[in-house]
Design a protein around this motif. Sequence first.
Motif, PDB file in Angstrom:
ATOM      1  N   GLN A 190      -7.549  -3.650  -5.930  1.00 43.12           N
ATOM      2  CA  GLN A 190      -7.004  -2.598  -5.067  1.00 43.12           C
ATOM      3  C   GLN A 190      -6.913  -3.080  -3.623  1.00 43.12           C
ATOM      4  OE1 GLN A 190      -9.296   1.051  -4.502  1.00 43.12           O
ATOM      5  NE2 GLN A 190      -7.440   2.228  -4.063  1.00 43.12           N
ATOM      6  N   ALA A 195       0.835  -1.194   0.000  1.00 42.70           N
ATOM      7  CA  ALA A 195       0.000   0.000   0.000  1.00 42.70           C
ATOM      8  C   ALA A 195       0.876   1.252   0.000  1.00 42.70           C
ATOM      9  CB  ALA A 195      -0.895  -0.016   1.238  1.00 42.70           C
ATOM     10  N   TRP A 235      -3.296  -2.835  -2.162  1.00 43.51           N
ATOM     11  CA  TRP A 235      -3.094  -1.724  -1.233  1.00 43.51           C
ATOM     12  C   TRP A 235      -3.551  -2.042   0.191  1.00 43.51           C
ATOM     13  CZ3 TRP A 235      -4.368   3.784  -3.502  1.00 43.51           C
ATOM     14  CH2 TRP A 235      -3.639   3.983  -4.678  1.00 43.51           C
TER      15      TRP A 235
END
Length: 542
Positions: free
Chosen positions: A363, A224, A367
């Motif tokens: 994502q 991330a 992250w």
Amino acid sequence: MASPASASSSSSSSLMWFRKGLRIHDNPALQHAAARACGPLYPVFVIDPRYMEPDRAAPSPGSSRAGVNRIRFLLESLADLDSGLRRLGSRLLVLKGEPGEVLIRCLEEWNVGRLCFEHDTEPYYQALDKRVKDFASAAGIETFSPVSHTLYDPADIIARNGGKPPLSYQSFLKLAGKPSWAASPLSTTLASVPPVGDVGRCEIFEVPTLIELGYNETEQDEGAPFRGGETAALTRMKEALSNKAWVADFEKPKGDPSAFYKPATTVLSPYLKFGCLSSRYFYQCIQDIYKDVKKHTSPPVSLLGQLLWRDFFYTAAFGTPNFDKMKGNRICKQIPWSDDEQLLAAWREARTGYPWIDAIMVQLHKWGWMHHLARHCVACFLTRGDLFVHWEKGRDVFERLLIDSDWAVNNGNWLWLSCSSFFYQYNRIYSPITFGKKYDPNGNYIRHFLPVLKDMPKEYIYEPWKAPLSIQTKAKCVIGRDYPNPVVSHDMASKECRRKLAEAYAVNQRLNGTVSDEDLKSLRRKLEEDQEKELRHTKQRR
């Protein structure tokens, strides 16, 4: 919570036990330990294998309970805490093992007379803290465990409500009022911390790296873009609050879930989760800005309102047995969710065939974070919107992969988004096609997180299966070969989900919430039979 468990013993040593609250500013337990210490102070963090030990059988890098992004964030937070303590003349003592056993061994070995740690409302820590407190009490060790992870003490709110947690945000606000500590400025600095004493036979470690914990170097490649620690937390908060107009006008529903290079929120949730940032200090800083502006938004949509949502869920969780389960949870609708492992895996592994949904899940994996509206979309899709998979399954994925995974808030949000509790308008469904398009018509978010679709024309980026084969070929992404077909038809699946929830709600109402396992089995059979009849009728109409 903060009163001594027993009379202080003659020992002059103190132990500060860090779990969350990984900060020096506004840390009442640390301040108490430093101010009252007449001898050595041992600042301790225990590496708990339950959360930190690599699990090669897990579906993605990390332990069985935490993804590698969260473990990395925690290690960065510990390293920053160690640096902060060293500036004050101390250091962080890292030990390894089952926390209760390790703590009790340290209390004995170092002849500790005072034990300080931040109060925690999670069931795991409640049980752990009871063990440690019982030992301390029997050994004549003073304990100091103040509430400082939240703005309010959930037990106080529940007591004011007649012994039950308030189950609506507005009723929570009415009960809560202004926090008692807010009458005077918080203590945000420490001049010094007493030095560490002789550690005896206890094996002490430096803050480990991921590799030292047993993770591979390759597992560090896609972390991330948020660095853990108090230093990063205070810097990020200062940057977010520097724009007073943005703070004053903040309205949660108006954020853009597709913004990723510069997220549309503060991204302070991971720092609040680990206590790198004091929620009380954040509250105080927001209130200072509100005093300087002519007008500002109000809860529930304001920036301050987001902190109050956090306390609302903490209070509901603390006062509700089995808050993290459907079964035995008195505030949770009993619904015969599907146990379809293939659909769950497709959702978890970003293979649903819906680019907006899959990009959000990528994502999450890369992250360990995504915008709250993006979370809403994928949670709705998994549960009441399309796949009808049990919210506990999705909760487990979020709990493991999010760097800001918070027991109370995560469970509360899944109860809400599955329409199992708090929110019951199950007809309102996030479209996996049109919702993202509203914010990002060109599909830049999808192109970034799903590069296989980067050359797909924007007319088809949200529904690539509708693109003619010639366009798919030109975009180097043939659906069914390079990217999956949709696992369900959204229109048909959402209609079916609404029907199932309507039936489940009716059963819950008829039985006044006391739905047995047999009632659920019976309802599941009826729903399956009705679905088969509908499929037969559909085929006949064709």
